[in-house]
Design a protein around this motif. Structure first.
Motif, PDB file in Angstrom:
ATOM      1  N   THR A 102     -50.756  25.199  53.440  1.00  0.00           N
ATOM      2  CA  THR A 102     -49.757  26.047  52.800  1.00  0.00           C
ATOM      3  C   THR A 102     -49.609  25.680  51.326  1.00  0.00           C
ATOM      4  OG1 THR A 102     -47.452  26.797  52.965  1.00  0.00           O
ATOM      5  CG2 THR A 102     -47.904  24.491  53.545  1.00  0.00           C
ATOM      6  N   ASN A 103     -48.524  26.151  50.703  1.00  0.00           N
ATOM      7  CA  ASN A 103     -48.309  25.945  49.280  1.00  0.00           C
ATOM      8  C   ASN A 103     -46.825  26.097  49.002  1.00  0.00           C
ATOM      9  OD1 ASN A 103     -48.469  25.881  46.451  1.00  0.00           O
ATOM     10  ND2 ASN A 103     -50.435  26.941  46.450  1.00  0.00           N
ATOM     11  N   SER A 104     -46.301  25.327  48.064  1.00  0.00           N
ATOM     12  CA  SER A 104     -44.881  25.444  47.711  1.00  0.00           C
ATOM     13  C   SER A 104     -44.621  26.593  46.744  1.00  0.00           C
ATOM     14  CB  SER A 104     -44.388  24.128  47.094  1.00  0.00           C
ATOM     15  OG  SER A 104     -45.081  23.850  45.879  1.00  0.00           O
ATOM     16  N   ASN A 105     -45.670  27.173  46.186  1.00  0.00           N
ATOM     17  CA  ASN A 105     -45.544  28.301  45.264  1.00  0.00           C
ATOM     18  C   ASN A 105     -45.086  29.540  46.038  1.00  0.00           C
ATOM     19  OD1 ASN A 105     -45.860  30.362  43.426  1.00  0.00           O
ATOM     20  ND2 ASN A 105     -48.079  30.123  43.196  1.00  0.00           N
ATOM     21  N   ASP A 106     -43.981  30.149  45.621  1.00  0.00           N
ATOM     22  CA  ASP A 106     -43.501  31.346  46.321  1.00  0.00           C
ATOM     23  C   ASP A 106     -43.584  32.596  45.436  1.00  0.00           C
ATOM     24  OD1 ASP A 106     -41.481  30.895  44.532  1.00  0.00           O
ATOM     25  OD2 ASP A 106     -39.894  30.600  46.011  1.00  0.00           O
ATOM     26  N   GLU A 160     -44.725  19.370  43.547  1.00  0.00           N
ATOM     27  CA  GLU A 160     -43.892  19.732  44.700  1.00  0.00           C
ATOM     28  C   GLU A 160     -44.699  19.690  46.002  1.00  0.00           C
ATOM     29  OE1 GLU A 160     -40.941  20.423  47.209  1.00  0.00           O
ATOM     30  OE2 GLU A 160     -40.759  19.852  45.093  1.00  0.00           O
ATOM     31  N   ASN A 161     -45.967  20.117  45.938  1.00  0.00           N
ATOM     32  CA  ASN A 161     -46.835  19.996  47.115  1.00  0.00           C
ATOM     33  C   ASN A 161     -46.937  18.528  47.549  1.00  0.00           C
ATOM     34  OD1 ASN A 161     -47.329  22.723  46.954  1.00  0.00           O
ATOM     35  ND2 ASN A 161     -49.389  22.528  46.123  1.00  0.00           N
ATOM     36  N   LEU A 162     -47.112  17.656  46.569  1.00  0.00           N
ATOM     37  CA  LEU A 162     -47.205  16.226  46.851  1.00  0.00           C
ATOM     38  C   LEU A 162     -45.898  15.715  47.443  1.00  0.00           C
ATOM     39  CD1 LEU A 162     -48.638  13.487  46.673  1.00  0.00           C
ATOM     40  CD2 LEU A 162     -47.949  13.358  44.259  1.00  0.00           C
ATOM     41  N   ARG A 163     -44.781  16.166  46.914  1.00  0.00           N
ATOM     42  CA  ARG A 163     -43.479  15.740  47.426  1.00  0.00           C
ATOM     43  C   ARG A 163     -43.325  16.160  48.897  1.00  0.00           C
ATOM     44  NH1 ARG A 163     -40.842  17.630  43.738  1.00  0.00           N
ATOM     45  NH2 ARG A 163     -40.473  15.720  42.540  1.00  0.00           N
ATOM     46  N   ASP A 218     -37.462  21.436  58.145  1.00  0.00           N
ATOM     47  CA  ASP A 218     -36.136  21.612  57.541  1.00  0.00           C
ATOM     48  C   ASP A 218     -36.229  21.554  56.023  1.00  0.00           C
ATOM     49  OD1 ASP A 218     -34.685  21.809  59.974  1.00  0.00           O
ATOM     50  OD2 ASP A 218     -34.765  19.638  60.204  1.00  0.00           O
ATOM     51  N   TYR A 219     -36.991  20.568  55.518  1.00  0.00           N
ATOM     52  CA  TYR A 219     -37.074  20.415  54.067  1.00  0.00           C
ATOM     53  C   TYR A 219     -37.715  21.642  53.423  1.00  0.00           C
ATOM     54  CZ  TYR A 219     -38.430  18.937  49.426  1.00  0.00           C
ATOM     55  OH  TYR A 219     -38.594  18.883  48.067  1.00  0.00           O
ATOM     56  N   VAL A 220     -38.860  22.081  53.961  1.00  0.00           N
ATOM     57  CA  VAL A 220     -39.580  23.202  53.341  1.00  0.00           C
ATOM     58  C   VAL A 220     -38.741  24.484  53.409  1.00  0.00           C
ATOM     59  CG1 VAL A 220     -41.633  24.652  53.502  1.00  0.00           C
ATOM     60  CG2 VAL A 220     -41.838  22.180  53.786  1.00  0.00           C
ATOM     61  N   THR A 221     -38.078  24.700  54.532  1.00  0.00           N
ATOM     62  CA  THR A 221     -37.226  25.890  54.663  1.00  0.00           C
ATOM     63  C   THR A 221     -36.064  25.844  53.679  1.00  0.00           C
ATOM     64  OG1 THR A 221     -37.789  26.062  57.012  1.00  0.00           O
ATOM     65  CG2 THR A 221     -35.854  27.268  56.263  1.00  0.00           C
ATOM     66  N   ASP A 222     -35.393  24.702  53.630  1.00  0.00           N
ATOM     67  CA  ASP A 222     -34.246  24.570  52.722  1.00  0.00           C
ATOM     68  C   ASP A 222     -34.675  24.652  51.253  1.00  0.00           C
ATOM     69  OD1 ASP A 222     -32.793  24.272  54.985  1.00  0.00           O
ATOM     70  OD2 ASP A 222     -32.201  22.185  54.643  1.00  0.00           O
ATOM     71  N   PHE A 223     -35.818  24.049  50.942  1.00  0.00           N
ATOM     72  CA  PHE A 223     -36.306  24.096  49.557  1.00  0.00           C
ATOM     73  C   PHE A 223     -36.598  25.545  49.141  1.00  0.00           C
ATOM     74  CE2 PHE A 223     -39.630  24.100  46.320  1.00  0.00           C
ATOM     75  CZ  PHE A 223     -39.121  23.204  45.389  1.00  0.00           C
ATOM     76  N   HIS A 224     -37.183  26.308  50.045  1.00  0.00           N
ATOM     77  CA  HIS A 224     -37.499  27.702  49.717  1.00  0.00           C
ATOM     78  C   HIS A 224     -36.220  28.515  49.486  1.00  0.00           C
ATOM     79  CE1 HIS A 224     -39.442  31.581  49.713  1.00  0.00           C
ATOM     80  NE2 HIS A 224     -38.729  31.974  50.750  1.00  0.00           N
ATOM     81  N   GLN A 253     -35.205  30.895  39.808  1.00  0.00           N
ATOM     82  CA  GLN A 253     -35.334  29.988  38.670  1.00  0.00           C
ATOM     83  C   GLN A 253     -34.724  28.612  38.957  1.00  0.00           C
ATOM     84  OE1 GLN A 253     -37.059  31.047  35.830  1.00  0.00           O
ATOM     85  NE2 GLN A 253     -37.478  32.783  37.189  1.00  0.00           N
ATOM     86  N   ARG A 254     -34.914  28.134  40.211  1.00  0.00           N
ATOM     87  CA  ARG A 254     -34.355  26.841  40.593  1.00  0.00           C
ATOM     88  C   ARG A 254     -35.430  25.886  41.096  1.00  0.00           C
ATOM     89  NH1 ARG A 254     -29.317  26.054  43.866  1.00  0.00           N
ATOM     90  NH2 ARG A 254     -29.507  24.157  42.609  1.00  0.00           N
ATOM     91  N   TYR A 255     -36.674  26.199  40.832  1.00  0.00           N
ATOM     92  CA  TYR A 255     -37.816  25.382  41.271  1.00  0.00           C
ATOM     93  C   TYR A 255     -37.900  24.157  40.365  1.00  0.00           C
ATOM     94  CZ  TYR A 255     -42.654  24.639  42.975  1.00  0.00           C
ATOM     95  OH  TYR A 255     -43.809  24.150  43.550  1.00  0.00           O
ATOM     96  N   SER A 256     -37.266  23.034  40.822  1.00  0.00           N
ATOM     97  CA  SER A 256     -37.179  21.857  39.943  1.00  0.00           C
ATOM     98  C   SER A 256     -37.089  20.577  40.756  1.00  0.00           C
ATOM     99  CB  SER A 256     -35.940  21.968  39.043  1.00  0.00           C
ATOM    100  OG  SER A 256     -34.761  21.928  39.830  1.00  0.00           O
ATOM    101  N   ILE A 257     -37.301  19.450  40.047  1.00  0.00           N
ATOM    102  CA  ILE A 257     -37.198  18.133  40.682  1.00  0.00           C
ATOM    103  C   ILE A 257     -35.753  17.884  41.124  1.00  0.00           C
ATOM    104  CG2 ILE A 257     -37.381  15.652  40.278  1.00  0.00           C
ATOM    105  CD1 ILE A 257     -39.629  16.228  38.301  1.00  0.00           C
ATOM    106  N   GLU A 258     -34.801  18.286  40.296  1.00  0.00           N
ATOM    107  CA  GLU A 258     -33.400  18.062  40.617  1.00  0.00           C
ATOM    108  C   GLU A 258     -32.990  18.775  41.904  1.00  0.00           C
ATOM    109  OE1 GLU A 258     -34.385  17.196  36.629  1.00  0.00           O
ATOM    110  OE2 GLU A 258     -34.524  19.151  37.664  1.00  0.00           O
ATOM    111  N   CYS A 259     -33.455  20.009  42.060  1.00  0.00           N
ATOM    112  CA  CYS A 259     -33.120  20.776  43.269  1.00  0.00           C
ATOM    113  C   CYS A 259     -33.779  20.139  44.493  1.00  0.00           C
ATOM    114  CB  CYS A 259     -33.578  22.221  43.111  1.00  0.00           C
ATOM    115  SG  CYS A 259     -33.034  23.306  44.460  1.00  0.00           S
TER     116      CYS A 259
END
Length: 630
Positions: free
Chosen positions: A195-199, A280-283, A302-308, A316-322
């Motif tokens: 998969t990929n974290s890019n949406d 983010e993929n690495l994370r 849970d993490y991938v669903t919540d992150f998405h 515009q919230r794709y960040s390390i802080e989020c």
């Protein structure tokens, strides 16, 4: 935009040159049921769209469009579902390859009422996989709505079906079978999702994120129960060495061009960068690794669903802080995850991403992973739409028969074949015991184990209880009877199998009859005895006041005279005296003899000298012992 595409193409071409690509065609089987002259079995390539019935099969009637209808199926067929079956069997539409996308043929077949599509190759070649077209406005309208399974067959096989249909004297019946498309070696299924974290990559990204969100519940149930082992993977590319120091590489890669991802907006000057996607993929990989260390691997879902939901590019919230906020909310150790990720600016290999790049190359029965998303079940790439129920079917088809978890036996996924005529298996209706066991693929006839009692047999025509507990079930199939509150049984817990009539009865164990010991002269034959037969035995009475001894079949006086008592005591005294004399003889005479022999033997091997003496000392009423003067 043009520079971005040029760079990406150069990067992909360079990677393709550096590796030996290998694509594996995943297959199902097609069997000709009729006519008899065509009876045979052939491989078919599973289409990478629609919903293949993994673990199942379909028997249907073949229809090939006749003129003026097009045999290619590139335009909508006239009428209201002209190929919808009016009989008991579904319609399998046969179309020729060419003139349009495979997926469009499938869509038109589905709209016309067909239950499945078979495409005949146009040239004589090995089987290929029919893939869905790249994202486009036209294709996106129907790709997600495709539900019928599709397959490609070779030209020669397709031509033989057409010839049989041309004769028109009988229908052609085919069985499409996906039951062996996924290996099912044992009780645990291993599957992975690339998969990929890019949406922001269009329909493909939407498909994979919707799938993760919808499949999360099933995945976590299977993982928590120990039924599956799931592993997430992420595709990365690398930057060709001549471009490592370019701005393009620096914005798309980490670790000096070793691990890269395409720019989400395909524009180096705006929005998010490929480097952010790689990080983010690495994370997400490290979230899975760290959670797995504490046996909580399912937290990845849970993490991938919540992150998405919380950190989407679209918001515009794709960040390390989020990402850190999501990690904290799930109670994951941020420090361990950061340590797992390593230093993205270092000119060294990243252990986690290096494994990912190596894993992209196909091994064994699995081909190279080149597109996203890709699902692999038991080392076989899944084909078809990435949809919750369809994927669950594929996973369930990977379990060894009779080891299916409960989630795979729900009515939404399979039909319980044991409900109809008990699946043709043995059944004890009186006790409610059946040899039919429902499985995801169908059913098996296997003698059961019930309440600690094991049954043995072929499972189809008979099953019988065996072992110590067998007598508790219908008395082990043996004879039994109750008279005057006393139970008589031919089943013995001391015997693993078989029936044997108890003492006092005669028969084969299935039927037993009482023996008349009195009439047969088997007992109570002593002088003056009176014999009366009873059920399972006899009653013997002696004349007068005598006592009957059954073992000796004799009678003795109940009252014994004083003289008889004296004789009995005298005999006992003689026996006791003899025992005492024997003990004294052993204790003194025989023991003394043995001690002298031992001393004689030891003196031959242990000579005494003036400085070191070893004395063997024996004392009356004491055991032999050794002492030393040193």
């Amino acid at each position: 935009m043009g520079l971005c595409w040029m760079f990406l193409m150069m990067m992909m071409i360079w990677v393709m040159k550096e590796t030996d690509g290998r694509f594996v065609v995943e297959k199902s089987s097609i069997s000709v049921i009729s006519p008899d002259s065509l009876r045979s079995k052939h491989d078919a390539a599973i289409g990478n769209f629609g919903l293949p019935d993994y673990g199942g099969s379909m028997v249907g009637t073949v229809v090939y469009p006749r003129k003026p209808l097009s045999p290619f199926g590139c335009s909508r067929f006239d009428g209201d579902k002209p190929f919808k079956s009016t009989g008991s069997r579904p319609t399998i539409l046969l179309l020729d390859r060419g003139e349009c996308y495979f997926a469009l043929k499938a869509w038109n077949a589905q709209q016309a009422g067909a239950a499945a599509l078979i495409v005949v190759d146009a040239i004589d070649e090995p089987l290929i996989t029919m893939d869905s077209p790249e994202a486009s406005t036209t294709a996106d309208d129907f790709i997600e709505k495709l539900t019928i399974p599709s397959a490609l067959i070779q030209l020669s096989f397709g031509q033989s079906i057409k010839d049989a249909l041309q004769k028109g004297d009988q229908e052609v019946l085919l069985k499409l079978d996906w039951s062996e498309s996924v290996p099912h070696p044992d009780h645990r299924v291993e599957y992975e999702l690339w998969t990929n974290s890019n949406d922001e990559c269009g329909a493909r990204c939407d498909e994979q994120m919707n799938f993760i969100k919808n499949f999360k519940g099933h995945a976590q149930i299977l993982e928590r129960g120990g039924y599956t082992m799931f592993t997430p993977h992420y595709i990365t590319w690398y930057c060709p060495k001549p471009f490592v120091l370019s701005d393009q590489c620096k914005s798309q890669c980490i670790n000096h061009g070793r691990y890269c991802a395409p720019d989400p907006e395909q524009d180096f000057g705006e929005g998010y960068s490929g480097k952010q996607v790689v990080l983010e993929n690495l994370r997400q990989l490290c979230v899975h690794r760290v959670a797995n260390e504490t046996n909580r691997s399912w937290v990845w879902w849970d993490y991938v669903t919540d992150f998405h939901i919380r950190c989407s590019m679209k918001k515009q919230r794709y960040s390390i802080e989020c990402a850190e906020d999501v990690i904290k909310s799930l109670g994951l150790p941020s420090e361990k995850i950061q340590k797992c990720m390593g230093d993205p600016d270092a000119d060294v290999e990243n252990e986690v991403l290096k494994v990912e790049q190596d894993s992209q190359v196909g091994r064994g029965s699995r081909g190279d992973v080149t597109i996203l998303p890709t699902l692999v079940v038991n080392n076989v790439q899944y084909r078809g739409k990435l949809e919750r129920t369809a994927v669950l079917r594929a996973v369930c088809s990977g379990f060894k028969e009779t080891t299916d978890p409960p989630i795979c036996l729900s009515g939404d996924l399979e039909t319980n074949e044991c409900l109809e005529r008990n699946g043709g298996c043995w059944i004890d209706s009186e006790n409610g015991i059946s040899a039919c066991k429902d499985t995801f693929r169908g059913r098996v006839c296997e003698c059961p184990s019930v309440n600690g009692v094991q049954y043995q047999g072929d499972g189809y025509s008979f099953c019988k209880p065996v072992g110590p507990g067998r007598c508790t079930v219908d008395n082990g199939g043996c004879w039994s009877d109750i008279r005057d509150g006393k139970k008589f049984s031919a089943c013995s817990v001391n015997n693993m199998t078989g029936c044997s009539c108890p003492q006092g009865f005669l028969g084969d164990g299935r039927t037993c009859k009482d023996i008349d010991e009195c009439k047969a002269g088997l007992a109570c034959q002593c002088d003056g005895c009176t014999c009366k037969n009873t059920y399972g035995g006899y009653d013997c009475k002696c004349k007068g006041d005598k006592l009957y001894i059954a073992d000796q079949d004799t009678c003795i006086e109940r009252k014994v005279s004083k003289y008889a008592w004296f004789i009995s005591l005298l005999v006992l005294g003689v026996v006791a005296s003899a025992g005492l004399a024997g003990y004294i003889f052993y204790r003194y005479r025989l023991r003394a003899y043995m001690d002298s022999e031992i001393m004689s033997i030891m003196s031959q091997y242990m000579p005494l000298d003036n400085q070191h003496q070893s004395q063997v000392v024996t004392h009356e009423n004491e055991p032999l012992r050794q002492t030393s003067t040193v």
